[in-house]
Motif scaffolding. Structure first.
Motif: not given
Lengths: 188, 190
Positions: B90-92, B98-99, B94-96, B102, B107, B87-88
């Motif tokens: 993959i989600v980091l 996304y922000f 994706l966060s990168y 976005k 998007i 999670s850490c």
């Protein structure tokens, strides 16, 4: 928002307390995180929170962990997500380590079972409150397409028991097609 | 060596559980019962009960429980870290992205389609929790509910809870603790 020690303590405590007091797993913790960060603290906007939850749901791993990582990153970058993830994993680590030692006693204790049965009602009330608020917000936009997506997704999930990841992918693909190609209007 | 094995098992569980804790349960079953003989079938059934009874994300509760039974506190820590490491990463990532992206209109279109669906998914999970609270039987669905299964005390608690939450904006954690205490008096003492 000033990123001082007080901010980080509040960020840590928010995720820690939600993980420590919420029975029912990620699907209960996530709506409560929304309530905490959107309604109470005003740190994240409603739409952005729903975006973060959507991304968390399509990624692998526990949804509560994924959402806390995204919230932490949104508020204070990589260090922020470190703070929120530690806040989320500590309570289960402490509580279960203790319980695993004498779990038969725990499982059969009348008082603990009564407490948990009562808390279930409290959890249901909190969830109901969050759902009413979120559905209202979508209806208030008066966007017929959004309302339609909401109804279809609800039927797909409740009545037809379709996988959450599939619902996310299909509605995202529909949004891409409808707003970008069909309507050519990307603004929210 | 056992710690490394625990880490790797829970890393796989975290990596392949798409859709949250309930999706992780069959993966956990495979790892602890089939791939390794870490728990007996009875212990696994207890693990499910306890993971759902206790607070916190279900996958993390299960990781800690298995880790503790197999290798004590170090086992619990290693299992938990193993479960959240995918999670850490993959989600980091994706966060990168996304922000960073976005605000792109393409998007925004996707997200605009996604948001109402997310509301429904949360509502759908909420409904099953509501059913669990209001009916006495565990395997109730909209299709087979009957009046005799209704727990009226719970309906009153839920209604009062929603009322104080909406009217007085009471803190959700206080509401949950309060209904728990009321539960002790009604179900435990009476």
């Amino acid at each position: 928002m000033e990123k001082n020690l007080k901010f980080y303590i509040k960020l840590f405590w928010s995720t820690f307390s939600l993980s420590a007091f919420t029975i029912g797993g990620g699907y209960v913790i996530v709506p409560l995180m929304r309530k905490k960060f959107v309604e109470e603290l005003n740190w994240i906007e409603e739409e952005e929170m729903l975006n973060l939850v959507a991304i968390s749901q399509s990624a692998p791993g526990p949804i509560a962990v994924n959402t806390s990582i995204m919230v932490g990153y949104r508020l204070a970058g990589v260090f922020g997500s470190f703070v929120t993830i530690v806040g989320t994993i500590l309570p289960p680590l402490i509580i279960i380590t203790v319980i695993a030692q004498f779990y038969t006693v725990f499982k059969e204790n009348k008082i603990i079972n009564a407490l948990l049965l009562g808390m279930r009602a409290g959890v249901a009330a909190v969830i109901l409150d969050v759902i009413i608020k979120m559905v209202n917000d979508i209806i208030k936009t008066k966007n017929k397409i959004s309302i339609l997506i909401m109804i279809i997704a609800l039927l797909a999930s409740v009545v037809f028991d379709i996988n959450a990841a599939l619902i996310i992918i299909v509605s995202g693909a529909f949004g891409a097609f409808y707003y970008n190609i069909y309507k050519k209007e990307g603004k929210v | 060596m056992i710690l490394l094995e625990i880490f790797w098992s829970f890393f796989q569980i975290g990596l392949f559980a798409i859709g949250g804790g309930y999706a992780a349960l069959p993966l956990i079953e495979h790892q602890v019962l089939e791939a390794h003989n870490w728990l007996t079938l009875t212990e696994f059934a207890d693990l499910l009960t306890i993971s759902q009874m206790t607070p916190g994300p279900i996958a993390l509760n299960a990781s800690t429980f298995v880790g503790t039974r197999v290798a004590g506190l170090p086992g619990a820590i290693v299992a938990t870290i193993g479960c959240v490491t995918p999670s850490c990463i993959i989600v980091l990532i994706l966060s990168y992205f996304y922000f960073k992206y976005k605000n792109l209109s393409s998007i925004q279109g996707i997200l605009k389609g996604l948001r109402p669906a997310v509301v429904s998914l949360i509502a759908s999970a909420g409904l099953s929790i509501l059913m669990l609270a209001v009916f006495k039987s565990e395997d109730i669905t909209i299709w087979n509910m009957s009046l005799s299964d209704i727990n009226f005390i719970s309906i009153i608690l839920v209604s009062v809870g929603v009322f104080v939450l909406r009217k007085y904006k009471m803190d959700p954690i206080k509401v949950m603790i309060a209904t728990g205490i009321v539960g002790i008096f009604i179900y435990g003492v009476m």
